[in-house]
Design a protein around this motif. Structure first.
Motif, PDB file in Angstrom:
ATOM      1  N   ASP A  94       0.833  -1.209   0.000  1.00  0.00           N
ATOM      2  CA  ASP A  94       0.000   0.000   0.000  1.00  0.00           C
ATOM      3  C   ASP A  94       0.870   1.262   0.000  1.00  0.00           C
ATOM      4  OD1 ASP A  94      -2.296  -1.519  -0.019  1.00  0.00           O
ATOM      5  OD2 ASP A  94      -2.667  -1.335   2.153  1.00  0.00           O
ATOM      6  N   ASN A  95       1.941   1.249   0.779  1.00  0.00           N
ATOM      7  CA  ASN A  95       2.851   2.401   0.804  1.00  0.00           C
ATOM      8  C   ASN A  95       3.512   2.608  -0.550  1.00  0.00           C
ATOM      9  OD1 ASN A  95       2.272   2.917   3.474  1.00  0.00           O
ATOM     10  ND2 ASN A  95       4.084   1.856   4.262  1.00  0.00           N
ATOM     11  N   ALA A  98       0.918   4.060  -2.935  1.00  0.00           N
ATOM     12  CA  ALA A  98       0.675   5.476  -2.648  1.00  0.00           C
ATOM     13  C   ALA A  98       1.844   6.328  -3.143  1.00  0.00           C
ATOM     14  CB  ALA A  98       0.462   5.675  -1.151  1.00  0.00           C
ATOM     15  N   GLN A 101       1.572   6.593  -6.899  1.00  0.00           N
ATOM     16  CA  GLN A 101       0.505   7.528  -7.279  1.00  0.00           C
ATOM     17  C   GLN A 101       0.959   8.972  -7.124  1.00  0.00           C
ATOM     18  OE1 GLN A 101      -2.840   6.363  -4.878  1.00  0.00           O
ATOM     19  NE2 GLN A 101      -3.578   4.873  -6.386  1.00  0.00           N
ATOM     20  N   ARG A 102       1.661   9.285  -6.038  1.00  0.00           N
ATOM     21  CA  ARG A 102       2.167  10.648  -5.850  1.00  0.00           C
ATOM     22  C   ARG A 102       3.164  11.013  -6.947  1.00  0.00           C
ATOM     23  NH1 ARG A 102       1.723   9.440  -0.202  1.00  0.00           N
ATOM     24  NH2 ARG A 102       3.752   8.428  -0.223  1.00  0.00           N
TER      25      ARG A 102
END
Length: 136
Positions: A94-95, A98, A101-102
């Motif tokens: 998940d990290n 994320a 995505q950033r």
């Protein structure tokens, strides 16, 4: 007189009568009594053997269940360790997602900003055309 007082002399005489019968018994009856006692002893021993065998079987079953119980406990511990590891891996995934995505959001925003600036610069370099040039 009560029944107890009448029975008391009879009860005292009974052991004497049985001793007298045993003293008068021929040796053949003594062998039969010994054999009967031996048969009763064998029967008692067989009953005890059956009890001991049942106890042994129960203990063997209990031991087998204990081994199974130990295996189950080990599998439960292993299952918990794997669940913890899975949870940690999901958190890392998940990290990473994320972070990716950033990264792509920044790349997309930079592309839009660069395109706007480039379009504005090209508009400034090309000079101003008059509107009536379009009409001719």
């Amino acid at each position: 007189m009560s029944i107890r007082t009448l029975m008391l002399p009879l009860l005292l005489l009974l052991p004497l009568a049985s001793q007298a019968q045993q003293a008068d018994a021929p040796p053949e009856q003594d062998a039969a009594v010994v054999e009967l006692d031996a048969v009763q002893d064998v029967g008692t021993l067989q009953a005890e053997l059956a009890k001991v065998e049942a106890e042994r079987q129960r203990l063997a079953d209990e031991l087998a269940n204990t081994v199974d119980h130990a295996e189950v406990e080990q599998l439960n511990r292993q299952n918990l360790a794997l669940r913890d590891r899975l949870s940690a891996m999901e958190q890392v995934a998940d990290n990473n997602q994320a972070e990716q995505q950033r990264k792509w959001f920044i790349i997309g925003g930079a592309t839009v900003a660069g395109s706007l600036i480039l379009g504005w610069l090209l508009a400034q370099l090309g000079g101003r055309r008059k509107r009536n040039e379009w009409l001719n």
